[in-house]
Design an enzyme around this catalytic site. Structure first.
Site, PDB file in Angstrom:
ATOM      1  N   GLY A 118       0.955  -1.202  -0.165  1.00 29.05           N
ATOM      2  CA  GLY A 118       0.051  -0.113  -0.010  1.00 29.05           C
ATOM      3  C   GLY A 118       0.973   1.103   0.101  1.00 29.05           C
ATOM      4  O   GLY A 118       1.770   1.255  -0.759  1.00 29.05           O
ATOM      5  N   GLU A 119       0.693   2.017   0.952  1.00 29.42           N
ATOM      6  CA  GLU A 119       1.468   3.411   1.042  1.00 29.42           C
ATOM      7  C   GLU A 119       1.787   3.439   2.703  1.00 29.42           C
ATOM      8  O   GLU A 119       1.277   3.563   3.358  1.00 29.42           O
ATOM      9  CB  GLU A 119       0.699   4.439   0.583  1.00 29.42           C
ATOM     10  CG  GLU A 119       1.368   5.886   0.682  1.00 29.42           C
ATOM     11  CD  GLU A 119       2.955   5.871   0.365  1.00 29.42           C
ATOM     12  OE1 GLU A 119       3.104   5.566  -0.894  1.00 29.42           O
ATOM     13  OE2 GLU A 119       3.737   6.349   1.050  1.00 29.42           O
ATOM     14  N   SER A 120       3.259   3.053   2.696  1.00 26.33           N
ATOM     15  CA  SER A 120       3.867   3.123   4.219  1.00 26.33           C
ATOM     16  C   SER A 120       3.609   4.162   5.041  1.00 26.33           C
ATOM     17  O   SER A 120       3.304   4.251   6.236  1.00 26.33           O
ATOM     18  CB  SER A 120       5.290   2.654   4.092  1.00 26.33           C
ATOM     19  OG  SER A 120       6.186   3.574   3.359  1.00 26.33           O
ATOM     20  N   CYS A 179       6.139  -5.164   0.771  1.00 27.08           N
ATOM     21  CA  CYS A 179       6.443  -4.004   0.019  1.00 27.08           C
ATOM     22  C   CYS A 179       6.221  -2.723   1.178  1.00 27.08           C
ATOM     23  O   CYS A 179       7.017  -2.581   1.886  1.00 27.08           O
ATOM     24  CB  CYS A 179       5.107  -3.702  -1.243  1.00 27.08           C
ATOM     25  SG  CYS A 179       5.843  -2.546  -2.324  1.00 27.08           S
ATOM     26  N   ARG A 203      12.770   3.514   0.072  1.00 25.51           N
ATOM     27  CA  ARG A 203      11.315   3.600  -0.624  1.00 25.51           C
ATOM     28  C   ARG A 203      11.504   3.852  -1.997  1.00 25.51           C
ATOM     29  O   ARG A 203      12.378   4.560  -2.259  1.00 25.51           O
ATOM     30  CB  ARG A 203      10.460   4.621   0.117  1.00 25.51           C
ATOM     31  CG  ARG A 203      10.207   4.326   1.495  1.00 25.51           C
ATOM     32  CD  ARG A 203       9.324   5.481   2.367  1.00 25.51           C
ATOM     33  NE  ARG A 203       7.785   5.709   1.698  1.00 25.51           N
ATOM     34  CZ  ARG A 203       7.741   6.677   1.018  1.00 25.51           C
ATOM     35  NH1 ARG A 203       8.622   7.739   1.261  1.00 25.51           N
ATOM     36  NH2 ARG A 203       6.518   7.116   0.640  1.00 25.51           N
ATOM     37  N   ILE A 205       5.953  -3.032  -7.459  1.00 24.54           N
ATOM     38  CA  ILE A 205       5.321  -1.770  -7.709  1.00 24.54           C
ATOM     39  C   ILE A 205       5.631  -0.582  -6.631  1.00 24.54           C
ATOM     40  O   ILE A 205       5.510  -0.785  -5.539  1.00 24.54           O
ATOM     41  CB  ILE A 205       3.739  -1.942  -7.474  1.00 24.54           C
ATOM     42  CG1 ILE A 205       3.220  -3.208  -8.330  1.00 24.54           C
ATOM     43  CG2 ILE A 205       3.075  -0.759  -8.082  1.00 24.54           C
ATOM     44  CD1 ILE A 205       2.011  -3.755  -7.987  1.00 24.54           C
ATOM     45  N   ARG A 206       6.687   0.236  -7.155  1.00 26.82           N
ATOM     46  CA  ARG A 206       6.891   1.337  -6.408  1.00 26.82           C
ATOM     47  C   ARG A 206       7.789   0.585  -5.264  1.00 26.82           C
ATOM     48  O   ARG A 206       7.501   0.955  -3.937  1.00 26.82           O
ATOM     49  CB  ARG A 206       5.978   2.575  -5.842  1.00 26.82           C
ATOM     50  CG  ARG A 206       5.567   3.349  -7.171  1.00 26.82           C
ATOM     51  CD  ARG A 206       4.667   4.369  -6.592  1.00 26.82           C
ATOM     52  NE  ARG A 206       3.420   4.155  -5.889  1.00 26.82           N
ATOM     53  CZ  ARG A 206       3.188   4.388  -4.519  1.00 26.82           C
ATOM     54  NH1 ARG A 206       4.087   5.113  -3.950  1.00 26.82           N
ATOM     55  NH2 ARG A 206       2.273   3.800  -3.965  1.00 26.82           N
ATOM     56  N   HIS A 224       5.083  -8.198  -4.369  1.00 28.91           N
ATOM     57  CA  HIS A 224       3.756  -8.383  -3.771  1.00 28.91           C
ATOM     58  C   HIS A 224       3.333  -9.952  -4.632  1.00 28.91           C
ATOM     59  O   HIS A 224       2.733 -10.107  -5.702  1.00 28.91           O
ATOM     60  CB  HIS A 224       2.586  -7.446  -4.626  1.00 28.91           C
ATOM     61  CG  HIS A 224       2.708  -6.114  -4.300  1.00 28.91           C
ATOM     62  ND1 HIS A 224       1.979  -5.657  -3.199  1.00 28.91           N
ATOM     63  CD2 HIS A 224       3.549  -5.166  -4.741  1.00 28.91           C
ATOM     64  CE1 HIS A 224       2.348  -4.569  -3.003  1.00 28.91           C
ATOM     65  NE2 HIS A 224       3.243  -4.084  -3.957  1.00 28.91           N
ATOM     66  N   GLU A 233       0.994 -11.494  -3.378  1.00 29.75           N
ATOM     67  CA  GLU A 233      -0.417 -11.913  -3.168  1.00 29.75           C
ATOM     68  C   GLU A 233      -1.233 -11.557  -4.571  1.00 29.75           C
ATOM     69  O   GLU A 233      -2.426 -11.813  -4.752  1.00 29.75           O
ATOM     70  CB  GLU A 233      -0.856 -10.729  -2.084  1.00 29.75           C
ATOM     71  CG  GLU A 233      -0.852  -9.439  -2.404  1.00 29.75           C
ATOM     72  CD  GLU A 233       0.401  -8.704  -2.097  1.00 29.75           C
ATOM     73  OE1 GLU A 233       1.412  -9.473  -2.078  1.00 29.75           O
ATOM     74  OE2 GLU A 233       0.509  -7.626  -2.038  1.00 29.75           O
TER      75      GLU A 233
HETATM   76  N1  GLN Z   1       6.177   3.114  -2.274  1.00 30.03           N
HETATM   77  C1  GLN Z   1       5.229   2.564  -1.248  1.00 30.03           C
HETATM   78  C2  GLN Z   1       5.562   3.130  -0.021  1.00 30.03           C
HETATM   79  O1  GLN Z   1       6.400   3.822   0.358  1.00 30.03           O
HETATM   80  C3  GLN Z   1       5.128   1.069  -1.424  1.00 30.03           C
HETATM   81  C4  GLN Z   1       4.437   0.534  -2.606  1.00 30.03           C
HETATM   82  C5  GLN Z   1       3.745  -0.530  -2.527  1.00 30.03           C
HETATM   83  O2  GLN Z   1       3.472  -1.296  -1.449  1.00 30.03           O
HETATM   84  N2  GLN Z   1       3.305  -1.354  -3.652  1.00 30.03           N
HETATM   85  O3  GLN Z   1       5.020   2.667   0.940  1.00 30.03           O
END
Ligand code: GLN
Length: 214
Positions: free
Chosen positions: A53-55, A85, A114, A143-144, A191, A193
């Site tokens: 997600g987004e940490s 992630c 990150r 993904i990112r 990921h 999942e």
């Molecule tokens: N870039 C996201 C973060 O800093 C992580 C991306 C992801 O979980 N797919 O949290």
């Protein structure tokens, strides 16, 4: 009808991120799944997944809602935790490039960067050799994704990718870890999942949550 033995009760941290995907995989592997949003939800868990997600958002919400200290306590008490992630970032002791005020839960003695592989458009898939986890190459989607810049001697590196994948290291040699384990803590930059490849979740359940098959 013979009742199947109940699987282990595994939580998925559910404030933000790809919660449903993890729930589906875990349930598919026979675990009982509980979304975790509060300290009370951690009661009786045999394991916990911190999703992608987004940490920075996950961090903010978990502190705002007061669940962060209980998560850290559970980590310290030895609860098996798997972070993917953003979940890896939450488990990392150190974030090299946090947004202002961002903290991690910590526990896993690594430093992560990150978005180390670039932006959303730089997302990529690959197949990784992870002999401890699967006989077949593991399908991994980045993904990112974060990269592990430093891992202490306590940390076992399960999989790496060439450093040339890194945004900052396009010309660099060597390898960068993307799947690591330190005792009861497991983390992947990618990921599993979302790929239909369940080998990391199976490894987590069979080797870390219920190592004796109990
Ligand atoms: N870039 C996201 C973060 O800093 C992580 C991306 C992801 O979980 N797919 O949290």
């Amino acid at each position: 009808m013979t009742a199947r033995p109940a699987g282990p009760l595994v939580g998925v941290f559910a404030l933000q991120g790809d919660v449903a995907e993890h729930e589906r995989v875990l349930a598919g592997l026979g675990a009982r799944v509980r979304p975790v949003r509060s300290a009370a939800d951690l009661e009786g868990l045999a394991g916990l997944v911190l999703p992608g997600g987004e940490s920075s958002v996950m961090d903010k919400l978990s502190r705002l809602l007061g669940v962060a200290p209980a998560l850290r306590q559970a980590i310290d008490a030895g609860l098996p935790v798997y972070g993917t992630c953003a979940g890896m970032i939450m488990l990392a002791e150190t974030i090299a490039n946090p947004i202002v005020g961002q903290r991690s839960l910590g526990g896993l003695d690594i430093t992560v960067q990150r978005n180390a592989f670039g932006a959303q458009v730089d997302s990529f898939e690959t197949w990784l050799d992870v002999p401890q986890v699967s006989r077949e190459p593991v399908h991994a989607v980045f993904i990112r994704a974060p990269a592990v810049l430093r891992a202490s001697g306590e940390v076992q590196v399960l999989a790496s990718v060439p450093a040339s994948r890194l945004e900052s290291g396009r010309t660099a040699g060597g390898e960068v870890p993307v799947a690591v384990r330190q005792g009861h803590l497991l983390a992947t930059s990618f990921h599993p999942e979302v790929t239909g490849d369940w080998s990391f979740h199976r490894y987590f359940l069979e080797r870390m949550v219920s190592p004796s098959g109990s």
